[in-house]
Design a protein around this motif. Structure first.
Motif, PDB file in Angstrom:
ATOM      1  N   GLU A 197       0.771  -1.487   0.074  1.00 51.07           N
ATOM      2  CA  GLU A 197       0.159  -0.024   0.420  1.00 51.07           C
ATOM      3  C   GLU A 197       1.274   1.218  -0.141  1.00 51.07           C
ATOM      4  OE1 GLU A 197      -3.053   1.681  -0.511  1.00 51.07           O
ATOM      5  OE2 GLU A 197      -3.447  -0.374  -0.685  1.00 51.07           O
ATOM      6  N   ARG A 198       1.808   1.413   0.678  1.00 50.22           N
ATOM      7  CA  ARG A 198       3.235   2.558   0.604  1.00 50.22           C
ATOM      8  C   ARG A 198       3.745   2.769  -0.653  1.00 50.22           C
ATOM      9  NH1 ARG A 198       7.673   1.177   3.910  1.00 50.22           N
ATOM     10  NH2 ARG A 198       8.942   2.603   2.244  1.00 50.22           N
ATOM     11  N   LYS A 199       4.065   1.665  -1.162  1.00 50.47           N
ATOM     12  CA  LYS A 199       4.630   1.921  -2.770  1.00 50.47           C
ATOM     13  C   LYS A 199       3.550   2.532  -3.543  1.00 50.47           C
ATOM     14  CE  LYS A 199       8.311  -1.426  -1.702  1.00 50.47           C
ATOM     15  NZ  LYS A 199       8.821  -2.475  -2.925  1.00 50.47           N
ATOM     16  N   ARG A 200       2.268   1.223  -3.158  1.00 49.81           N
ATOM     17  CA  ARG A 200       1.053   2.099  -4.293  1.00 49.81           C
ATOM     18  C   ARG A 200       0.835   3.828  -3.878  1.00 49.81           C
ATOM     19  NH1 ARG A 200      -4.385   2.733  -4.520  1.00 49.81           N
ATOM     20  NH2 ARG A 200      -5.810   2.217  -5.872  1.00 49.81           N
ATOM     21  N   ASP A 201       0.324   4.245  -2.876  1.00 51.83           N
ATOM     22  CA  ASP A 201       0.345   5.398  -2.849  1.00 51.83           C
ATOM     23  C   ASP A 201       1.273   6.613  -3.296  1.00 51.83           C
ATOM     24  OD1 ASP A 201      -1.765   4.841  -1.227  1.00 51.83           O
ATOM     25  OD2 ASP A 201      -1.182   4.763   0.686  1.00 51.83           O
ATOM     26  N   SER A 202       2.621   5.918  -2.881  1.00 48.46           N
ATOM     27  CA  SER A 202       3.597   6.805  -3.143  1.00 48.46           C
ATOM     28  C   SER A 202       3.898   6.940  -5.275  1.00 48.46           C
ATOM     29  CB  SER A 202       5.276   6.021  -3.172  1.00 48.46           C
ATOM     30  OG  SER A 202       6.572   6.851  -3.588  1.00 48.46           O
ATOM     31  N   MET A 203       3.224   5.959  -5.564  1.00 49.80           N
ATOM     32  CA  MET A 203       3.908   5.767  -7.028  1.00 49.80           C
ATOM     33  C   MET A 203       2.241   7.041  -7.735  1.00 49.80           C
ATOM     34  SD  MET A 203       4.593   5.255  -9.901  1.00 49.80           S
ATOM     35  CE  MET A 203       6.014   4.275  -9.555  1.00 49.80           C
ATOM     36  N   ILE A 204       1.002   6.403  -6.832  1.00 43.09           N
ATOM     37  CA  ILE A 204       0.336   7.719  -6.930  1.00 43.09           C
ATOM     38  C   ILE A 204       0.967   8.681  -6.962  1.00 43.09           C
ATOM     39  CG2 ILE A 204      -2.397   8.272  -6.569  1.00 43.09           C
ATOM     40  CD1 ILE A 204      -2.900   5.473  -6.269  1.00 43.09           C
ATOM     41  N   ALA A 205       1.175   9.361  -5.751  1.00 45.25           N
ATOM     42  CA  ALA A 205       1.289  11.600  -5.824  1.00 45.25           C
ATOM     43  C   ALA A 205       2.460  11.304  -7.139  1.00 45.25           C
ATOM     44  CB  ALA A 205       1.778  10.972  -4.072  1.00 45.25           C
ATOM     45  N   TYR A 206       3.612  10.687  -6.756  1.00 46.02           N
ATOM     46  CA  TYR A 206       4.148  10.748  -8.097  1.00 46.02           C
ATOM     47  C   TYR A 206       4.020  10.449  -9.830  1.00 46.02           C
ATOM     48  CZ  TYR A 206       7.765   9.954 -11.717  1.00 46.02           C
ATOM     49  OH  TYR A 206       9.012   9.870 -12.307  1.00 46.02           O
ATOM     50  N   LEU A 207       2.530  10.015  -9.989  1.00 44.23           N
ATOM     51  CA  LEU A 207       2.095  10.378 -11.258  1.00 44.23           C
ATOM     52  C   LEU A 207       1.703  11.437 -10.740  1.00 44.23           C
ATOM     53  CD1 LEU A 207       1.410   6.768 -11.721  1.00 44.23           C
ATOM     54  CD2 LEU A 207       2.584   7.849 -12.657  1.00 44.23           C
ATOM     55  N   ARG A 208       0.510  11.929 -10.071  1.00 43.63           N
ATOM     56  CA  ARG A 208       0.198  13.350 -10.206  1.00 43.63           C
ATOM     57  C   ARG A 208       1.071  14.096 -10.207  1.00 43.63           C
ATOM     58  NH1 ARG A 208      -3.955  11.510  -5.531  1.00 43.63           N
ATOM     59  NH2 ARG A 208      -5.762  10.615  -6.511  1.00 43.63           N
ATOM     60  N   HIS A 209       2.032  14.639  -9.797  1.00 40.78           N
ATOM     61  CA  HIS A 209       2.839  15.111  -9.857  1.00 40.78           C
ATOM     62  C   HIS A 209       3.037  15.116 -10.586  1.00 40.78           C
ATOM     63  CE1 HIS A 209       6.487  18.135  -8.282  1.00 40.78           C
ATOM     64  NE2 HIS A 209       7.036  16.471  -9.889  1.00 40.78           N
ATOM     65  N   ARG A 210       3.647  14.681 -11.796  1.00 34.83           N
ATOM     66  CA  ARG A 210       4.408  14.833 -13.466  1.00 34.83           C
ATOM     67  C   ARG A 210       3.059  14.652 -13.918  1.00 34.83           C
ATOM     68  NH1 ARG A 210       9.667  14.698 -13.782  1.00 34.83           N
ATOM     69  NH2 ARG A 210       8.866  13.357 -15.627  1.00 34.83           N
ATOM     70  N   MET A 211       1.613  14.618 -14.069  1.00 32.58           N
ATOM     71  CA  MET A 211       0.537  15.076 -14.645  1.00 32.58           C
ATOM     72  C   MET A 211       0.518  16.347 -14.846  1.00 32.58           C
ATOM     73  SD  MET A 211      -2.488  11.419 -14.407  1.00 32.58           S
ATOM     74  CE  MET A 211      -2.969  12.510 -14.989  1.00 32.58           C
ATOM     75  N   GLU A 212       0.488  16.811 -13.038  1.00 31.90           N
ATOM     76  CA  GLU A 212       0.731  18.394 -12.866  1.00 31.90           C
ATOM     77  C   GLU A 212       1.385  18.749 -13.788  1.00 31.90           C
ATOM     78  OE1 GLU A 212       0.607  21.313  -8.496  1.00 31.90           O
ATOM     79  OE2 GLU A 212      -0.073  19.820  -9.323  1.00 31.90           O
ATOM     80  N   GLU A 213       2.692  18.511 -13.368  1.00 35.25           N
ATOM     81  CA  GLU A 213       4.080  19.617 -14.232  1.00 35.25           C
ATOM     82  C   GLU A 213       3.396  19.745 -15.511  1.00 35.25           C
ATOM     83  OE1 GLU A 213       8.706  18.534 -14.667  1.00 35.25           O
ATOM     84  OE2 GLU A 213       7.952  16.870 -12.410  1.00 35.25           O
ATOM     85  N   TYR A 214       3.117  18.285 -16.682  1.00 32.37           N
ATOM     86  CA  TYR A 214       2.782  18.475 -17.588  1.00 32.37           C
ATOM     87  C   TYR A 214       1.773  19.141 -17.850  1.00 32.37           C
ATOM     88  CZ  TYR A 214       7.856  16.616 -18.407  1.00 32.37           C
ATOM     89  OH  TYR A 214       8.395  16.041 -17.868  1.00 32.37           O
TER      90      TYR A 214
END
Length: 108
Positions: A3-20
């Protein structure tokens, strides 16, 4: 995945989506487009690469043919005349010889 890795990946993807500047709807439409291509694909290899048969032949298929594989080996179920029972029992993802000269079919 825990669950921790999953949440971390979701946060990373949200950040990258916002960035682009990628919106969730953009992502959903891209996925839907990919699914449409998958559905109308005429040729598919063991790793899931596809080709509709239109335009230039992709590199993965050129390499397989030059290695001795036949084009009809890669035809999808909708384009293939193989019996349904055979199609359901064959899992090409686990074929260690897919795309190699050892995968050639010989008719004696």
């Amino acid at each position: 995945m825990d669950e921790r890795k999953r949440d971390s990946m979701i946060a990373y993807l949200r950040h990258r989506m916002e960035e682009y500047g990628i919106e969730p709807d953009d992502l959903a439409s891209a996925i839907a487009g990919d699914q449409e291509i998958q559905e109308r694909a005429r040729y598919r290899n063991a790793t899931g690469d596809t080709w509709t048969g239109d335009g230039e032949m992709p590199q993965w298929l050129k390499q397989a043919i030059s290695a001795g594989q036949r084009l009809d080996h890669f035809e999808t179920a909708s384009a293939s005349p193989m019996p349904d029972a055979w199609q359901k029992t064959t899992d090409w993802r686990d074929d260690p010889f897919a795309g190699s000269p050892l995968a050639r079919q010989h008719s004696d």
